[in-house]
Every structure is written in C-alpha cells, then in structure tokens.
Design an enzyme around this catalytic site. Structure first.
Site, PDB file in Angstrom:
ATOM      1  CG  HIS A 124      -5.773   1.733   5.269  1.00  0.00           C
ATOM      2  ND1 HIS A 124      -5.280   2.728   6.118  1.00  0.00           N
ATOM      3  CD2 HIS A 124      -4.553   1.005   4.969  1.00  0.00           C
ATOM      4  CE1 HIS A 124      -4.094   2.302   6.514  1.00  0.00           C
ATOM      5  NE2 HIS A 124      -3.749   1.254   5.713  1.00  0.00           N
TER       6      HIS A 124
ATOM      7  CD  GLU B 122      -2.751   5.368   6.774  1.00  0.00           C
ATOM      8  OE1 GLU B 122      -2.801   5.570   5.641  1.00  0.00           O
ATOM      9  OE2 GLU B 122      -1.684   4.825   7.426  1.00  0.00           O
TER      10      GLU B 122
ATOM     11  N   GLY C 241       2.881  -1.244   4.126  1.00  0.00           N
ATOM     12  CA  GLY C 241       2.950   0.246   3.850  1.00  0.00           C
ATOM     13  C   GLY C 241       4.293   0.513   3.608  1.00  0.00           C
ATOM     14  N   GLY C 242       4.963   1.119   4.481  1.00  0.00           N
ATOM     15  CA  GLY C 242       6.164   1.917   4.305  1.00  0.00           C
ATOM     16  C   GLY C 242       7.427   0.967   3.464  1.00  0.00           C
TER      17      GLY C 242
ATOM     18  CD  GLU D  95      -3.434  -2.803   7.294  1.00  0.00           C
ATOM     19  OE1 GLU D  95      -2.455  -2.951   6.638  1.00  0.00           O
ATOM     20  OE2 GLU D  95      -4.162  -1.917   6.950  1.00  0.00           O
TER      21      GLU D  95
ATOM     22  CG  ASN E  19      -1.455   1.314   1.369  1.00  0.00           C
ATOM     23  OD1 ASN E  19      -2.068   2.011   0.295  1.00  0.00           O
ATOM     24  ND2 ASN E  19      -2.220   1.547   2.635  1.00  0.00           N
ATOM     25  CD1 TRP E  20       3.902   1.115  -2.602  1.00  0.00           C
ATOM     26  CD2 TRP E  20       3.363   2.181  -4.652  1.00  0.00           C
ATOM     27  NE1 TRP E  20       4.381   0.536  -3.404  1.00  0.00           N
ATOM     28  CE2 TRP E  20       4.475   0.945  -4.868  1.00  0.00           C
ATOM     29  CE3 TRP E  20       3.215   2.766  -5.744  1.00  0.00           C
ATOM     30  CZ2 TRP E  20       5.032   0.575  -5.941  1.00  0.00           C
ATOM     31  CZ3 TRP E  20       3.725   2.217  -7.040  1.00  0.00           C
ATOM     32  CH2 TRP E  20       4.545   1.266  -7.172  1.00  0.00           C
ATOM     33  CE  LYS E  21       0.543   3.357   4.895  1.00  0.00           C
ATOM     34  NZ  LYS E  21       0.378   3.624   6.423  1.00  0.00           N
TER      35      LYS E  21
ATOM     36  CB  SER F  37       5.279  -1.994  11.715  1.00  0.00           C
ATOM     37  OG  SER F  37       5.001  -0.854  12.095  1.00  0.00           O
TER      38      SER F  37
ATOM     39  N   GLY G  42       2.516   2.021  10.684  1.00  0.00           N
ATOM     40  CA  GLY G  42       3.412   3.091  10.475  1.00  0.00           C
ATOM     41  C   GLY G  42       4.121   3.547  11.823  1.00  0.00           C
TER      42      GLY G  42
HETATM   43  C1  PEP Z   1      -0.573   0.109   5.701  1.00  0.00           C
HETATM   44  O1  PEP Z   1      -0.496   1.206   5.201  1.00  0.00           O
HETATM   45  O2  PEP Z   1      -1.754  -0.765   5.775  1.00  0.00           O
HETATM   46  C2  PEP Z   1       0.504  -0.421   6.643  1.00  0.00           C
HETATM   47  C3  PEP Z   1       0.405  -1.493   7.348  1.00  0.00           C
HETATM   48  O3  PEP Z   1       1.540   0.611   6.826  1.00  0.00           O
HETATM   49  P1  PEP Z   1       2.992   0.197   7.495  1.00  0.00           P
HETATM   50  O4  PEP Z   1       3.487  -1.137   6.854  1.00  0.00           O
HETATM   51  O5  PEP Z   1       3.931   1.344   6.934  1.00  0.00           O
HETATM   52  O6  PEP Z   1       2.882   0.134   9.137  1.00  0.00           O
END
Ligand code: PEP
Length: 249
Positions: free
Chosen positions: A95, A97, A233-234, A167, A9-11, A212, A173
């Site tokens: 999600h 966010e 994500g990251g 999640e 997930n590149w957000k 994470s 994050g």
């Molecule tokens: C996400 O954006 O769904 C996520 C899990 O981010 P991260 O891996 O950066 O915690």
C-alpha cells in the site's frame, strides 16, 4: 469472467469490539448480494474477532501487511501464516502508505507477495504513481516498474491467485478520485503488461481501483472494461456506506 471484488481497507481504525459491531451492522445490509467478492482489512489485532463475526457469511478478511519471513527475530512483524491462522484469506501488500512511511520498496513488496502466495493467502498488490510522477508524465513508467518488480518470479499459474490494486497516490484519502477514464487508461495498460508477463493468464487477473471511492462514484468506475473492483479506505468504515459500494449494480 472476472468476478468483481469490493475490498475495504480500515487502515489504523477500529478496535476488535468496533470490528465486531461493524460486522453486526454490515451483514444484514448485504444479505442476498451475489456475484461479488467482499473483503475487509482490519488492523492485525481485530483479524480474529472480525473473522469470527463474519463466519459463514462469505465476507473475507485481509491483513493490511505481512512480513516476508515465516517466523524469526523480526520484532513487531507478523507472518503470513499468523494472519492466516487468525482467519485472514487475503493480505494487502505494498500500500502506498507502507511505501511512503515504512520504506517499503518493490523488492520487499515482491518478497511479501511470494511469501503470501506460499502461505496460501491472496495478495492484493497495490501500486500507483504520485502526483509529481503523474505531472511529470511518468505514471505509466512507474506502475509498469512496480508491476514488473512486484511480481518477479511469480508464475502464470500463481498469477491467477493475485489481485492488483491501482491506487494513484494523489487520489488516496484526498477526495480527488481519478476519473473513470483516467483509471481505465491505467487499468488497460496494466492488463496489457500482465499479458506480456504471463500470457493469457494475465488477462484474468483482477485489477481493483483505489482512491477516494465513494457510494456515488463506484458505479461509473465499475462500468469501465478493465476495472474489476475497488479498494476502499474512508468509505469502508461505515457499514451503510460500504454496503452501498458493494451494491453498486
Ligand atoms: C486506501 O486506503 O487504499 C484508499 C484508497 O483510501 P481512500 O478510499 O480513503 O482514498
């Protein structure tokens, strides 16, 4: 047999050009990888470019959201048919966010999941508890409600087309990953709930873990019985790091 899914997930990162550059760097790193499904979710404007850059590779593209209507006077929104037309096969829905910053709730999430299925997209339905909900002993109640309301009116036949992503909000994050045992506890619980909702079809729905995930913790998470993949994500923003996650075995 639940084939693992590794989804990035590149957000709100990467322009179309940066997405194409990612594909150029990433595809050689995962050439020859088999037995897993790989999905990348760029921002809307990069879906078409990334889909073209990945053509023929088997790597799929997801949107990070969709609207529940097929078209209409909804300024700023994008329909399932539009993301599909641009090349997406999957879409992330609900999600944390989106729930936190854009007021999405279980009812709108459910409308989106049903709209995505109707358009032939694979929804990646996200759910997870906040830190205060976990500390208050409510984690299982929260994910149970999010699942029940998020999949309302979805049949056992359609369940096969859905991916779930657990999640925990406190792990997204933050660098704080749920331990494999904490994640497994919730994944096992969700699988039991899905069996109550859909019978045996519920046993086959793949549940990804997100929060994470990094190259150095993916293997321990994937070793758990009910963890069928990861939503990353990251660590999905760099071709090298995401390729290491994809090659966790
Ligand atoms: C996400 O954006 O769904 C996520 C899990 O981010 P991260 O891996 O950066 O915690």
């Amino acid at each position: 047999m639940r084939v693992p899914v590794l989804a990035g997930n590149w957000k709100m990162y990467k322009t179309a050009g940066e997405s194409a550059a990612f594909a150029k760097g990433f595809l050689p790193l995962v050439a020859g990888v088999s037995g897993v499904e790989i999905v990348l979710a760029p921002p809307f404007p990069s879906i078409a470019t990334l889909s073209a850059a990945l053509k023929g590779s088997g790597v799929r593209v997801a949107s990070q959201n969709v609207h529940f209507a097929s078209e209409g006077a909804y300024t700023g929104e994008v329909s399932p048919a539009m993301v599909k037309d641009a090349g997406a096969t999957h879409c992330i829905i609900g999600h944390s966010e989106r729930r936190q910053y854009f007021a999405e709730d279980d009812a709108s999430v459910n409308r989106k999941v049903r709209a995505a299925l109707a358009a032939g997209l694979t929804p990646i339905l996200c759910l997870g508890e906040t830190l205060s909900e976990r500390e208050g002993g409510k984690a299982f109640d929260v994910v149970s409600r999010q699942l029940r309301d998020g999949v309302r009116e979805i049949s056992a036949g359609e369940a096969a087309k859905i991916l779930l992503a657990y999640e925990p909000v406190w792990a997204i994050g933050t660098g704080k990953t749920a331990t494999p045992e904490q994640a497994q506890e919730v994944h096992g619980f969700l699988r039991a709930r899905m069996k109550e909702i859909w019978g045996e079809a519920g046993a086959n729905v793949r549940v990804l873990y997100g929060g994470s995930v990094k190259p150095d913790n993916i293997a321990a998470l994937m070793a758990k019985e009910d963890i069928d993949g990861a939503l990353v994500g990251g660590a999905s923003l760099s071709p090298e790091s995401f390729a290491r996650i994809v090659k966790f075995q």
